[in-house]
Design a protein around this motif. Structure first.
Motif, PDB file in Angstrom:
ATOM      1  N   PRO A   1      -4.834   4.175   5.486  1.00 24.92           N
ATOM      2  CA  PRO A   1      -5.889   4.469   6.461  1.00 24.92           C
ATOM      3  C   PRO A   1      -7.077   5.124   5.755  1.00 24.92           C
TER       4      PRO A   1
ATOM      5  N   LEU B   1      -7.949   5.231  10.236  1.00 31.07           N
ATOM      6  CA  LEU B   1      -7.482   3.888  10.589  1.00 31.07           C
ATOM      7  C   LEU B   1      -7.518   2.955   9.388  1.00 31.07           C
ATOM      8  N   ARG B   2      -6.722   1.918   9.472  1.00 31.23           N
ATOM      9  CA  ARG B   2      -6.696   0.873   8.462  1.00 31.23           C
ATOM     10  C   ARG B   2      -7.035  -0.442   9.156  1.00 31.23           C
ATOM     11  N   SER B   3      -7.759  -1.305   8.493  1.00 28.88           N
ATOM     12  CA  SER B   3      -8.148  -2.580   9.091  1.00 28.88           C
ATOM     13  C   SER B   3      -6.928  -3.345   9.599  1.00 28.88           C
ATOM     14  N   THR B   4      -7.023  -3.827  10.834  1.00 27.81           N
ATOM     15  CA  THR B   4      -5.932  -4.638  11.375  1.00 27.81           C
ATOM     16  C   THR B   4      -5.850  -5.990  10.669  1.00 27.81           C
ATOM     17  N   VAL B   5      -6.993  -6.436  10.145  1.00 31.81           N
ATOM     18  CA  VAL B   5      -7.059  -7.718   9.443  1.00 31.81           C
ATOM     19  C   VAL B   5      -6.808  -7.490   7.957  1.00 31.81           C
ATOM     20  N   HIS B   6      -5.929  -8.284   7.386  1.00 32.05           N
ATOM     21  CA  HIS B   6      -5.714  -8.247   5.939  1.00 32.05           C
ATOM     22  C   HIS B   6      -6.850  -9.038   5.273  1.00 32.05           C
TER      23      HIS B   6
ATOM     24  N   ARG C   1      -7.361  -1.936   1.591  1.00 33.73           N
ATOM     25  CA  ARG C   1      -6.369  -1.752   2.658  1.00 33.73           C
ATOM     26  C   ARG C   1      -5.093  -1.060   2.154  1.00 33.73           C
TER      27      ARG C   1
END
Length: 344
Positions: free
Chosen positions: A132, A156-161, A129
């Motif tokens: 993106p 995009l980058r994961s919304t969830v860490h 993460r």
């Protein structure tokens, strides 16, 4: 050497009594439970379900098929499971074979090693993460551009860490080059047909990969080898071997075409090419009972632990001297309990 449980493929439904066996394994201090998928049950859902009733065992896919999901979808499933299990997930990946990949998933199979390398790269980018996700590979492009697209794709980058950015990734591998690839880019190897007799050869293949391992990867000393080993406890060795023969006959004769069966190739490398020829021919002719009977007891004893408790205890000493870090028991609760007691 630790003990894990390989729950195997489902047949018409979930394995009978598996929930209770896993709950008992969690209490006994078993290291991990592993699930498989081909073209029936999936690998992630059972782990989430069974994992919810456990607290200690690690939860591994052996294996999640890469052609079943895009790399980002696989990363999403793994990081979700890792959160829900408080950091117990292990992502085991495999390329499968052309019959399943092209026949069931409708994806191209050629160049599986190069495809695996790109797949693992993308999964790691999602888990890290750091930015993106963008990727311009021979097999995967993120965002996707070109003919047939809208051109509106966005990195995009994961919304969830992720719970763990270094969630372990293991690779299933049978061929020499694939074994070396696992040692180079992964955190573990998932062998199917391991034998202590050829431990030195497996170590050589791994060493080739370790020599190419990048500095940012975990140390080779932390590399895990979780081998699936059928275990059948019975006073009658031949009766115990009979329980394993169908498993071997299926992989030799029923998994893949005659011209492309990587499981059969692995059996050949163990030194059983002539016997495999007979099993494969009988299986192709529909004479499956005869194919099963043609599996040599010597082959069973090479890759499995079968027979009375005393015999298994004696043979286990050879396995404990191998490169294997976790022995994944493919067997019933008696097999798991017996092995746990012997190793204690």
């Amino acid at each position: 050497m630790r003990i894990g449980i390989h729950t195997g493929y489902w047949s018409a439904g979930p394995p009978a009594g598996i929930g209770e066996a896993i709950a008992a394994a969690d209490q006994m201090g078993v290291d991990s439970i592993w699930t498989a998928e081909a073209y029936g049950s999936d690998a992630f859902t059972p782990l989430a379900w069974w994992g919810a009733s456990t607290r200690n065992v690690r939860l591994g896919t052996a294996v999640a098929q890469m052609s079943a999901r895009t790399p980002t979808a696989t990363a999403m499933a793994a990081l979700t499971l890792d959160h829900l299990s408080d950091g117990r997930a292990i992502l085991g990946l495999g390329a499968s074979g052309p019959q399943v990949v092209e026949g069931w998933y409708g994806q191209p199979y050629p160049r599986p090693l190069a495809r695996t390398r790109e797949y693992v790269d993308i999964v790691r980018k999602v888990l890290e993460r750091g930015a993106p996700v963008e990727y311009d590979g021979a097999f995967y492009q993120l965002p996707l551009r070109g003919e047939g697209t809208t051109g509106l794709g966005k990195a995009l980058r994961s919304t969830v860490h992720p719970h763990r950015a270094d969630l372990p990734i293991h690779l299933a591998a049978e061929g020499p080059k694939n074994i070396a690839l696992a040692a180079e880019i992964a955190d573990g190897w998932l062998p199917l047909f391991y034998t202590p007799r050829l431990d030195h050869e497996f170590r050589e293949r791994l060493a080739e990969g370790f020599a190419l391992r990048s500095p940012e990867r975990s140390a080779a000393a932390d590399f895990e080898i979780s081998a699936t080993v059928p275990v059948v406890v019975d006073d009658d060795v031949e009766k115990a071997a009979d329980a394993v023969r169908p498993f071997l006959a299926l992989y030799i004769g029923g998994m893949g075409a005659k011209s492309a069966n990587f499981h059969r190739n692995a059996i050949d490398r163990l030194g059983y090419a002539d016997a495999a020829d007979e099993v494969q021919s009988l299986y192709a002719e529909g004479r499956r009972a005869e194919a099963v009977a043609a599996v040599p007891t010597a082959l069973v004893e090479d890759i499995a632990l079968v027979g009375p408790r005393e015999k298994i205890a004696a043979e286990l000493q050879r396995w404990e001297q191998t490169a294997i870090t976790t022995l994944l028991v493919q067997g019933d609760a008696t097999a798991v309990r017996t092995l746990a007691e012997i190793m204690r």
